[in-house]
Design an enzyme around this catalytic site. Sequence first.
Site, PDB file in Angstrom:
ATOM      1  N   PRO A 157       0.817  -1.220   0.000  1.00  0.00           N
ATOM      2  CA  PRO A 157       0.000   0.000   0.000  1.00  0.00           C
ATOM      3  C   PRO A 157       0.843   1.260   0.000  1.00  0.00           C
ATOM      4  O   PRO A 157       2.072   1.205  -0.025  1.00  0.00           O
ATOM      5  CB  PRO A 157      -0.768  -0.127   1.318  1.00  0.00           C
ATOM      6  N   TRP A 158       0.157   2.411   0.113  1.00  0.00           N
ATOM      7  CA  TRP A 158       0.823   3.710  -0.043  1.00  0.00           C
ATOM      8  C   TRP A 158       1.133   4.420   1.258  1.00  0.00           C
ATOM      9  O   TRP A 158       1.715   5.487   1.255  1.00  0.00           O
ATOM     10  CB  TRP A 158      -0.016   4.625  -0.938  1.00  0.00           C
ATOM     11  N   PRO A 183       4.630  -1.834  -5.970  1.00  0.00           N
ATOM     12  CA  PRO A 183       4.275  -0.729  -5.068  1.00  0.00           C
ATOM     13  C   PRO A 183       2.877  -0.209  -5.390  1.00  0.00           C
ATOM     14  O   PRO A 183       2.345  -0.462  -6.467  1.00  0.00           O
ATOM     15  CB  PRO A 183       5.332   0.338  -5.389  1.00  0.00           C
ATOM     16  N   GLU A 185       0.307   2.403  -6.692  1.00  0.00           N
ATOM     17  CA  GLU A 185       0.479   3.324  -7.818  1.00  0.00           C
ATOM     18  C   GLU A 185       0.588   4.786  -7.360  1.00  0.00           C
ATOM     19  O   GLU A 185       1.103   5.630  -8.085  1.00  0.00           O
ATOM     20  CB  GLU A 185      -0.647   3.158  -8.858  1.00  0.00           C
ATOM     21  N   ALA A 238     -11.248  -5.155   1.155  1.00  0.00           N
ATOM     22  CA  ALA A 238     -11.991  -5.406  -0.087  1.00  0.00           C
ATOM     23  C   ALA A 238     -11.076  -6.044  -1.125  1.00  0.00           C
ATOM     24  O   ALA A 238     -11.437  -7.059  -1.756  1.00  0.00           O
ATOM     25  CB  ALA A 238     -12.566  -4.098  -0.620  1.00  0.00           C
ATOM     26  N   GLU A 257      -2.326  -8.720   5.109  1.00  0.00           N
ATOM     27  CA  GLU A 257      -2.410  -7.778   6.234  1.00  0.00           C
ATOM     28  C   GLU A 257      -3.361  -6.695   5.796  1.00  0.00           C
ATOM     29  O   GLU A 257      -3.050  -5.896   4.909  1.00  0.00           O
ATOM     30  CB  GLU A 257      -1.018  -7.226   6.560  1.00  0.00           C
ATOM     31  N   LEU A 258      -4.563  -6.708   6.399  1.00  0.00           N
ATOM     32  CA  LEU A 258      -5.629  -5.844   5.905  1.00  0.00           C
ATOM     33  C   LEU A 258      -5.907  -4.726   6.906  1.00  0.00           C
ATOM     34  O   LEU A 258      -5.066  -4.410   7.724  1.00  0.00           O
ATOM     35  CB  LEU A 258      -6.871  -6.697   5.615  1.00  0.00           C
ATOM     36  N   CYS A 291      -2.985   1.205   9.262  1.00  0.00           N
ATOM     37  CA  CYS A 291      -3.940   0.090   9.352  1.00  0.00           C
ATOM     38  C   CYS A 291      -4.309  -0.211  10.799  1.00  0.00           C
ATOM     39  O   CYS A 291      -5.396  -0.700  11.074  1.00  0.00           O
ATOM     40  CB  CYS A 291      -3.399  -1.141   8.640  1.00  0.00           C
ATOM     41  N   GLU A 389     -13.509   1.287   8.046  1.00  0.00           N
ATOM     42  CA  GLU A 389     -12.174   1.879   8.130  1.00  0.00           C
ATOM     43  C   GLU A 389     -12.148   3.170   7.305  1.00  0.00           C
ATOM     44  O   GLU A 389     -12.433   3.161   6.120  1.00  0.00           O
ATOM     45  CB  GLU A 389     -11.132   0.893   7.600  1.00  0.00           C
ATOM     46  N   TRP A 455       3.468  -9.244  13.683  1.00  0.00           N
ATOM     47  CA  TRP A 455       2.470  -8.265  13.247  1.00  0.00           C
ATOM     48  C   TRP A 455       1.479  -8.949  12.316  1.00  0.00           C
ATOM     49  O   TRP A 455       1.887  -9.578  11.336  1.00  0.00           O
ATOM     50  CB  TRP A 455       3.147  -7.116  12.499  1.00  0.00           C
ATOM     51  N   LYS A 459      -9.415 -12.301  12.596  1.00  0.00           N
ATOM     52  CA  LYS A 459     -10.671 -12.052  11.877  1.00  0.00           C
ATOM     53  C   LYS A 459     -10.416 -11.456  10.475  1.00  0.00           C
ATOM     54  O   LYS A 459      -9.493 -11.896   9.777  1.00  0.00           O
ATOM     55  CB  LYS A 459     -11.591 -11.165  12.740  1.00  0.00           C
TER      56      LYS A 459
END
Length: 493
Positions: A157-158, A183, A185, A238, A257-258, A291, A389, A455, A459
Amino acid sequence: MSSSSKASVQTYKNFINGQWVTAASGATFPVYDPSTEEVIAQVASASAPDVDQAVAAARAAFDSGPWPATTAQDRGKVLYKLAEKIRANTAHLADIECRNTGKPIVEAEYDIADAATCFEYYAGLANKVMGHVNPVPANALSFTLREPMGVAAQIIPWNYPLLMAAWKLAPAIAAGCTCILKPAEQTPLTAIQIANYFEEVGLPPGVVNILNGLGETAGAALVAHHGVDKVAFTGSAAVGKIIVKSAADTLKRVTLELGGKSPNIFFPDADWEAAVDGALFGVFINQGEVCSAGSRILVEKSIYSKFVEAMTEKTKRIKLGAPLERETKMGPLVSKEHYDRVSSYLEIGKKEAKVAIGGGRPKQFGKGYYVEPTIFYDVKNSDRIAREEIFGPVASVIPFDGESEAIRIANDTPYGLAAAVWTRDIYKAFRVVKSLRAGIVWVNHMQPTYVEAPWGGYKQSGFGRELGPWGLEEYLETKQVFVNLDETPIGWY
Ligand code: ADP
């Protein structure tokens, strides 16, 4: 050469098999400075043929060439040199990260230092991977070999671009895998930069490929590719669900890892100043683009009003500003798209709850994707701002009545990445720790994260663990070797 100059904006290529290459289609995508809204770079936009090329390179480097023959000690040395190189270039990398993400420069410097530490940690771990001898009841020797999983597609992610690249690349290299890192975008620039170091630190061509492109094209093609053995993903729940479904077709190993909607719980006996600070730090650090953000602030009723007031007063002191200014404590959000998303939650929040502070765009900025640090209070845990979130500087404060209600509200979420509890009562602290369904629980703090400790989420915050020896495990297969020591025939037939 990684780039060519087009007017004042550089165009960066993809790094495949040790070479800088343009996308097969010739397409590029723009990269922005979110504080000025200006385009600061163009980057090659990969699609299926580029993904094929990157996977072929990673596959070849894994199956033949020098990499499979490289010892664990030598892989450790490569990682160590990469750490040194990143550390030596901290100022340069932090400057790029700061401009590209909008995060304050001081935070960007911490991120680069943490990325170097991550490579250093796995440098040391590379030659400590060991198998077992298994006590099988036979005249035989059974033992296990730990072997690299293969070609890893790593999609990041960014919010912490280089740090997330380090969390993915370092354990994979230590394990002996080969990688295609994609990476986000929005923030490709630091990963592109470190590819310039790969040859010098001794990474053979094809071992790490940096493939830039959009999620729905480059990312999706990587996940579906037959030549990829493992997908490691950090991002939204998602997209995590899309990835699991797509990876199922080839039964790839997947780690995710959400996101989260992490509770930060405050009891009346907590150290007051530390607690107020901790509530703000938990949700506002990195513009709330974290996150594990403590975005649900649960406060016991007896201190609730005073606590909301104290948080509000201290929030007034948060200095929003240009990311490169050292006093800045909060920069803009990463992109226009994200700004619009967070802004829409501010409108939802105003309908669902009360605003203590913030709730819109700070007046002093003519441009840039700035959002005021915002505290909503009298939030119900059923409200959207308590369930979804937001990934921005938006706190939802929820009152509770007693320990069991705090636990019930804290766990009433589909997520389970992180949580924190503030109290001086160790009995209460540990009872709450044991009851919370989350991959990390802090007591009297929120957010510190170290490479030595695991880490990952419970759920719908994902599965698998990063960092520490747990992170390395996710890139290893276990092979059992059975050596018969009995020379007599089986005698079954
Ligand atoms: P966010 O919503 O915070 O931007 P995403 O989960 O969309 O987070 O993005 C995280 C990463 O996942 C980025 O590198 C993005 O390009 C990538 N990505 C997005 N969609 C897909 C997809 N369908 N398949 C694979 N990767 C994707």
